[in-house]
Write a protein that holds these residues in place. Structure first.
Motif, short mmCIF file in Angstrom:
data_model
loop_
_atom_site.label_atom_id
_atom_site.label_comp_id
_atom_site.label_asym_id
_atom_site.label_seq_id
_atom_site.Cartn_x
_atom_site.Cartn_y
_atom_site.Cartn_z
N VAL A 19 8.91 5.73 5.41
CA VAL A 19 8.33 4.38 5.43
C VAL A 19 7.92 4.01 6.85
CG1 VAL A 19 8.91 1.94 5.13
CG2 VAL A 19 9.45 3.56 3.34
N ALA A 20 8.71 4.43 7.84
CA ALA A 20 8.39 4.08 9.23
C ALA A 20 6.99 4.59 9.61
CB ALA A 20 9.43 4.68 10.16
N VAL A 21 6.63 5.78 9.14
CA VAL A 21 5.30 6.33 9.43
C VAL A 21 4.24 5.63 8.58
CG1 VAL A 21 3.87 8.40 9.10
CG2 VAL A 21 6.10 8.59 10.22
N LEU A 22 4.50 5.53 7.29
CA LEU A 22 3.49 4.99 6.38
C LEU A 22 3.21 3.50 6.63
CD1 LEU A 22 4.58 6.81 3.10
CD2 LEU A 22 2.68 7.39 4.63
N ARG A 23 4.22 2.80 7.14
CA ARG A 23 4.05 1.37 7.44
C ARG A 23 2.91 1.15 8.45
NH1 ARG A 23 6.23 -1.83 4.36
NH2 ARG A 23 8.43 -1.53 4.81
N SER A 73 -0.54 11.74 14.05
CA SER A 73 0.39 11.43 15.15
C SER A 73 1.84 11.65 14.70
CB SER A 73 0.15 10.02 15.72
OG SER A 73 0.67 9.06 14.88
N ALA A 74 2.15 11.47 13.41
CA ALA A 74 3.51 11.74 12.93
C ALA A 74 3.84 13.23 13.05
CB ALA A 74 3.65 11.28 11.48
N TYR A 119 0.85 -1.21 0.00
CA TYR A 119 0.00 0.00 0.00
C TYR A 119 0.88 1.25 0.00
CZ TYR A 119 -4.26 -2.57 1.49
OH TYR A 119 -5.34 -3.40 1.58
N ILE A 120 2.17 1.05 0.29
CA ILE A 120 3.05 2.23 0.47
C ILE A 120 4.41 2.03 -0.19
CG2 ILE A 120 2.02 2.81 2.72
CD1 ILE A 120 4.84 1.67 3.81
N GLN A 121 5.09 3.12 -0.39
CA GLN A 121 6.51 3.18 -0.76
C GLN A 121 7.02 4.45 -0.09
OE1 GLN A 121 7.14 3.40 -4.98
NE2 GLN A 121 6.88 1.21 -5.28
N PRO A 122 8.33 4.69 -0.07
CA PRO A 122 8.76 5.96 0.49
C PRO A 122 8.05 7.13 -0.22
CG PRO A 122 10.65 4.55 0.04
CD PRO A 122 9.46 3.84 -0.49
N ARG A 123 7.41 7.99 0.54
CA ARG A 123 6.71 9.19 0.06
C ARG A 123 5.44 8.89 -0.75
NH1 ARG A 123 8.90 12.75 2.39
NH2 ARG A 123 11.07 12.57 2.96
#
Ligand SMILES: Cc1cc2nc3c(=O)[nH]c(=O)nc-3n(C[C@H](O)[C@H](O)[C@H](O)COP(=O)(O)OP(=O)(O)OC[C@H]3O[C@@H](n4cnc5c(N)ncnc54)[C@H](O)[C@@H]3O)c2cc1C
Length: 401
Positions: free
Chosen positions: A334-338, A323-324, A284-288
């Motif tokens: 990625v840490a946030v989007l994960r 929260s980020a 669902y995600i990648q960096p940015r």
């Protein structure tokens, strides 16, 4: 467009029901964020009030709450909504049936059937009202590039939008997903949905009716003034044949397929066919980058959950970004989007698997399978706790509270 500020915090591609809700939710909860929304098409905001949109959605109580929280629900109800109080599901291949009544849950309704254009119009007006949202609609996307700190989006007029995060809310054929080369995992479905609006001899009783035929489910969803929206899932060949029938021939076949539950079909509006797909993306995600709604997962409409899952994605992504920001973290990392991916993947996956299972269970003509599903439907109908759990799921009250 050239005068518009081109540096943003979040760029959302797709101003459909999911993308627009995300934009409003982010912008209202975090007024310090600059949000851009890009859509290839300008929304249609005027229509003949005597007609119904051919596309409608069963909106759960949880999605209603989300629309209310962004100030769109009043506008939606001012236009036109149809509450449904009961759901009645039965099997054409036997005597199995299932009946959900909102009164059993102490609720006034199970949700609302709403024309998609009504929702899009209300959200669009809301986006125009909110200061920290900039709309680029219509605008054609040309290129998406990333560097360490930003995503850079080039439009066909060569203007460039930069942001910390891009969100693909651009539907089942997502351009963002394609550019990011994110693969999808799908199930072989081979089904299409014929949709139209009909008027029936008998009143629909504010009930969402669904009959499982061997070829796929046939739904009658209640609209205002005794009209019903039809979603008839079947094979692509059968859908093509049904499209070619005259209105009278189609009405006669529809009555038969629906076991004349609401008497004669007195009028049929324009018909359209949508290919049905069932897939989810491997990531669902990648960096940015994050995907939401149909861009990330597309399911069969038989449980009326597609847009509701997408709206639940937006609620989760808003919470994760909030929260980020509070913790001064990079919203594109990625840490946030994960966190968003973990949160939503589990919910969406279980719905996808359930839809696939239901489709196979009801699509089978095997005698043993038929008797199991009839017994199963009747059993669930008599087991109050299980029925309540399914109803809560259908109302979405277990998803976004
Ligand atoms: C027949 C049928 C019946 C359904 N019934 C229900 C129901 O009762 N309840 C329910 O919850 N769900 C239902 N669904 C599913 C629901 O319609 C979808 O889940 C929902 O529309 C997805 O919303 P979205 O905003 O993610 O995508 P979309 O609604 O597809 O919106 C995508 C947006 O992105 C824009 N876009 C696309 N490509 C680009 C591009 N390259 N550049 C810029 N913009 C772009 C489009 O113009 C559009 O505005 C049904 C689906 C079908 C097919």
């Amino acid at each position: 467009m050239m005068n518009k500020n081109t540096d943003f915090d979040v760029v959302i591609v797709g101003a459909g029901m999911v993308g627009a809700t995300l934009a409003c939710g982010l912008a209202l909860k975090m007024p310090q964020l600059k949000i851009a929304v890009v859509d290839a098409f300008a929304p249609k905001l005027d229509w003949d009030e005597n007609s119904f949109d051919i596309r409608v959605s069963a909106i759960t109580r949880a999605s209603q709450k989300l629309f209310r929280s962004i100030g769109a629900w009043e506008n939606i109800t001012r236009q036109r909504v149809s509450p449904y109080r009961d759901m009645f599901v039965w099997d054409a291949g036997g005597n199995g049936e299932l009946h959900f009544d909102s009164a059993d849950m102490g609720e006034s309704d199970l949700g609302h059937i709403i024309e998609n254009r009504v929702i899009v119009k209300a959200l669009n007006q809301r986006m125009h009202d909110i200061e920290n949202i900039t709309l680029f609609c219509p605008a054609q996307l040309q290129k998406m590039e990333f560097n360490e700190t930003q995503v850079v989006l080039t439009l066909s007029d060569q203007s460039r939008l930069t942001a910390k995060l891009i969100v693909g809310a651009d539907g089942t054929q997502s351009w963002v997903r394609g550019q990011a080369d994110i693969a999808v995992k799908g199930w072989d479905f081979d089904q299409a949905a014929l949709v139209t609006t009909v008027k029936t001899e008998k009143y629909h009783q504010d009930t969402a009716w669904q009959r499982f035929l061997a070829t796929g489910p046939l739904a009658f969803l209640p609209l205002a003034e005794g009209y019903s929206s039809i979603v008839w899932s079947t094979s692509p060949e059968e859908a093509k044949r049904l499209m070619l029938l005259s209105a009278g021939e189609f009405a006669a076949e529809l009555e038969q397929a629906f076991d004349c539950k609401l008497g004669k079909v007195e009028s049929v509006a324009e018909r359209a066919v949508f290919p049905l797909r069932l897939f989810e993306t491997l990531h669902y995600i990648q960096p940015r980058l994050a995907l939401v709604g149909d861009a990330a997962h597309t399911i069969h409409p038989l449980a009326g959950q597609g847009v509701n899952l997408g709206l639940a994605d937006t609620a989760s992504l808003i919470a994760v970004i909030h929260s980020a920001i509070s913790a001064r973290k990079d919203i594109g990392s990625v840490a946030v989007l994960r966190q968003y991916e973990r949160w939503r993947r589990a919910d969406n996956r279980s719905m996808l698997v359930a839809m696939d299972g239901l489709k196979r269970l009801f699509g089978s003509e095997l005698v043993a399978v038929k008797s199991i599903r009839n017994a199963g439907l009747n059993m669930v109908n008599q087991l109050t706790p299980l029925k309540n759990l399914i109803m809560q799921q259908a109302m979405g009250t277990t998803a976004i509270d």
